[in-house]
Design an enzyme around this catalytic site. Structure first.
Site, PDB file in Angstrom:
ATOM      1  N   ASP A 192       2.352  -4.752  -3.439  1.00 50.28           N
ATOM      2  CA  ASP A 192       2.150  -5.025  -2.019  1.00 50.28           C
ATOM      3  C   ASP A 192       3.131  -4.222  -1.148  1.00 50.28           C
ATOM      4  OD1 ASP A 192       0.881  -6.344   0.085  1.00 50.28           O
ATOM      5  OD2 ASP A 192       1.004  -8.297  -0.875  1.00 50.28           O
ATOM      6  N   GLU A 225      -1.373  -1.479   0.414  1.00 52.78           N
ATOM      7  CA  GLU A 225      -0.671  -1.290   1.694  1.00 52.78           C
ATOM      8  C   GLU A 225      -1.642  -1.414   2.863  1.00 52.78           C
ATOM      9  OE1 GLU A 225      -2.586   1.358   2.508  1.00 52.78           O
ATOM     10  OE2 GLU A 225      -0.956   2.555   3.382  1.00 52.78           O
ATOM     11  N   TRP A 226      -2.765  -2.096   2.600  1.00 49.52           N
ATOM     12  CA  TRP A 226      -3.740  -2.525   3.613  1.00 49.52           C
ATOM     13  C   TRP A 226      -4.352  -1.354   4.399  1.00 49.52           C
ATOM     14  CZ3 TRP A 226       1.473  -4.302   5.121  1.00 49.52           C
ATOM     15  CH2 TRP A 226       1.948  -5.298   4.279  1.00 49.52           C
ATOM     16  N   GLY A 227      -4.351  -0.153   3.778  1.00 46.98           N
ATOM     17  CA  GLY A 227      -4.941   0.994   4.464  1.00 46.98           C
ATOM     18  C   GLY A 227      -4.077   1.513   5.589  1.00 46.98           C
ATOM     19  N   ASP A 247      -6.560  -8.169   4.852  1.00 41.81           N
ATOM     20  CA  ASP A 247      -7.021  -9.223   3.935  1.00 41.81           C
ATOM     21  C   ASP A 247      -8.428  -9.713   4.266  1.00 41.81           C
ATOM     22  OD1 ASP A 247      -4.482  -8.940   3.032  1.00 41.81           O
ATOM     23  OD2 ASP A 247      -4.012 -11.080   3.037  1.00 41.81           O
TER      24      ASP A 247
HETATM   25  C1  GAL Z   1      -1.030  -9.704   1.155  1.00 41.17           C
HETATM   26  C2  GAL Z   1      -2.158  -9.149   0.309  1.00 41.17           C
HETATM   27  C3  GAL Z   1      -2.926 -10.306  -0.275  1.00 41.17           C
HETATM   28  C4  GAL Z   1      -1.994 -11.157  -1.094  1.00 41.17           C
HETATM   29  C5  GAL Z   1      -0.806 -11.609  -0.249  1.00 41.17           C
HETATM   30  C6  GAL Z   1       0.229 -12.338  -1.083  1.00 41.17           C
HETATM   31  O1  GAL Z   1      -0.270  -8.661   1.664  1.00 41.17           O
HETATM   32  O2  GAL Z   1      -2.972  -8.340   1.092  1.00 41.17           O
HETATM   33  O3  GAL Z   1      -4.005  -9.838  -1.062  1.00 41.17           O
HETATM   34  O4  GAL Z   1      -1.545 -10.424  -2.209  1.00 41.17           O
HETATM   35  O5  GAL Z   1      -0.178 -10.510   0.362  1.00 41.17           O
HETATM   36  O6  GAL Z   1       1.325 -12.722  -0.322  1.00 41.17           O
END
Ligand code: GAL
Length: 430
Positions: A192, A225-227, A247
């Protein structure tokens, strides 16, 4: 086509820029080093030019991932969408049992992944510690259990100092953590991007890529890294999959961009040229079975993820699935599209308001086609052969992948009635 060319140009531009910058840096360094020597100007020039091929070699893109994994999009189960921080050894064991008893393992689901919150601290030597209350037998025992079921085991960490749930991250401990994961028998790492401070994403993820390679164990590397820094432009050499956006929510369409199924779909529509065997766009884990959408919508979600060549990580409680949810997640004909060996991500080939046609070329020369109705009322949707890259007069057999039924031979086009928020998914085989 135009978009494809644009993204290819963008990719080429990034690569060329990187090579030019590196060449300049290395040349500068080489001339500085040479000027420190006692050689004459002419000798220095000669040495400089004889070393130039080496400089160019160094300037070429760094190590590629090439771990031989994820030749088709990874399939498995992940704890986050349903359980968030409420994870434990008992939960993971019982979900692994359910992957087997539900028939999901036989349908291709392989990786059982614990997301955030399994870790609590580091010991005095910096070794990462699982929560002793929730994982009393430790990670090695849990990995052994998952492996004994014929499955693989995955774990989660973060490139920053802390994970998104404020557990210890891997920053500064990459090689130590990777060695530990390998010793435990980890097969998959989701990594993450919370609390990353001022780190550069490509540089930071490359450290963990190198650490995993150095561990000597084949570990699928899943970037999250969410793109935010367009990983599709740089992560092909770094990870096996990269999250392309924020997400997912258990919702068809959200006011906030990126959360609803159709919002994620629109974002990923542009990224097809970057996916392929070993490196996939990841539109996020599945919400099928979590209760926020209708079964019609869940079927669409699953069909669209398959057309997108997306990783299929189930995110529901597998221990008490309703039969119709199990049927969606284990539809082998739809899974076969997702797992097709050509590894081509599908594209939106037609859009008329809320009515869309998506098509994906398959390894045997046929096409998988999804007719998608985003509107409020049932509608007739037509896919014509030219849109899916076939000659108009071609005779092709159409098979419905949800009805599991051959629909006959067609020329020129195929059309079907599609319910609101639903799909009809077929293969078109010449
Ligand atoms: C976000 C991620 C999620 C999950 C979450 C856990 O950054 O996009 O899929 O892993 O963290 O805290």
């Amino acid at each position: 086509m135009k978009k494809n060319v644009t993204s290819a140009l963008e990719l080429a531009k990034t690569a060329v820029l990187r090579i030019v910058t590196r060449t300049l840096c290395y040349s500068l360094w080489l001339s500085q080093e040479l000027s420190k020597s006692i050689a004459t100007g002419r000798q220095m020039k000669k040495t400089f030019f004889s070393l130039l091929p080496l400089v160019l070699l160094l300037a070429l893109p760094a190590r590629s991932l090439d771990n031989g994994l994820a030749k088709t999009p990874p399939m498995g189960w992940n704890s986050w969408n349903k359980f968030a921080c409420n994870v434990s050894e008992d939960l993971i064991k019982s979900e692994a049992d359910a992957v087997v008893s539900s028939g999901m393992r036989d349908a291709g689901y392989q990786y059982v992944v614990i997301d955030d919150c399994w870790q609590v601290a580091r010991d005095q030597n910096g070794n990462i510690q699982p929560d002793p209350q929730r994982f009393p037998h430790g990670m090695k025992a849990l990995a052994d259990y998952v492996h004994s079921k014929g499955l693989k085991f995955g774990i989660y960490s973060d490139a920053g100092t802390q994970t998104c749930q404020k557990r210890p991250g891997s920053r500064g401990y990459e090689f130590q953590d990777a060695r530990q994961y390998a010793a435990w028998g980890i097969d998959y790492l989701k990594y993450d991007w919370c609390n990353h401070s001022t780190q550069d994403s490509a540089a930071s993820y490359s450290i963990m890529r190198d650490a995993l390679l150095a561990s000597g164990r084949p570990i699928v590397f899943s970037l999250c890294e969410w793109g935010s820094t367009k990983p599709w432009l740089w992560a092909r050499d770094v990870g096996n999959l990269w999250r392309s956006g924020g997400d997912i929510g258990d919702v068809w369409e959200s006011p906030k961009e990126g959360l609803g199924i159709v919002n994620i779909l629109d974002h990923n529509a542009e990224l097809y040229s970057f996916a392929g065997p070993g490196h996939w766009n990841d539109p996020d884990m599945l919400e099928v079975g979590n209760g926020g959408m209708s079964n019609v919508e869940y079927r669409s979600h699953f069909s669209l993820w398959a057309i997108l060549a997306a990783p299929l990580m189930a995110g529901n409680d597998l221990r008490n699935m309703a039969p119709d949810i199990r049927e969606i997640l284990t539809n082998k004909e739809v899974i076969a599209v997702d797992q097709d060996a050509l590894g081509e991500q599908g594209r939106r080939v037609a859009k008329n308001g809320d009515l869309e046609v998506w098509s994906r070329a398959l390894n045997d020369g046929s096409r998988a086609v999804v007719l998608l109705n985003r509107g409020k009322d049932t509608a007739q949707i037509e896919a014509d052969w030219k849109q899916i890259g076939f000659p108009e007069h071609l005779r092709a057999a159409v098979r419905d992948l949800w009805e599991h039924r051959d629909l006959g031979e067609f020329t020129e086009k195929f059309s079907a009635s599609v319910p609101s928020h639903g799909v009809v998914m077929v293969t078109v085989r010449p």
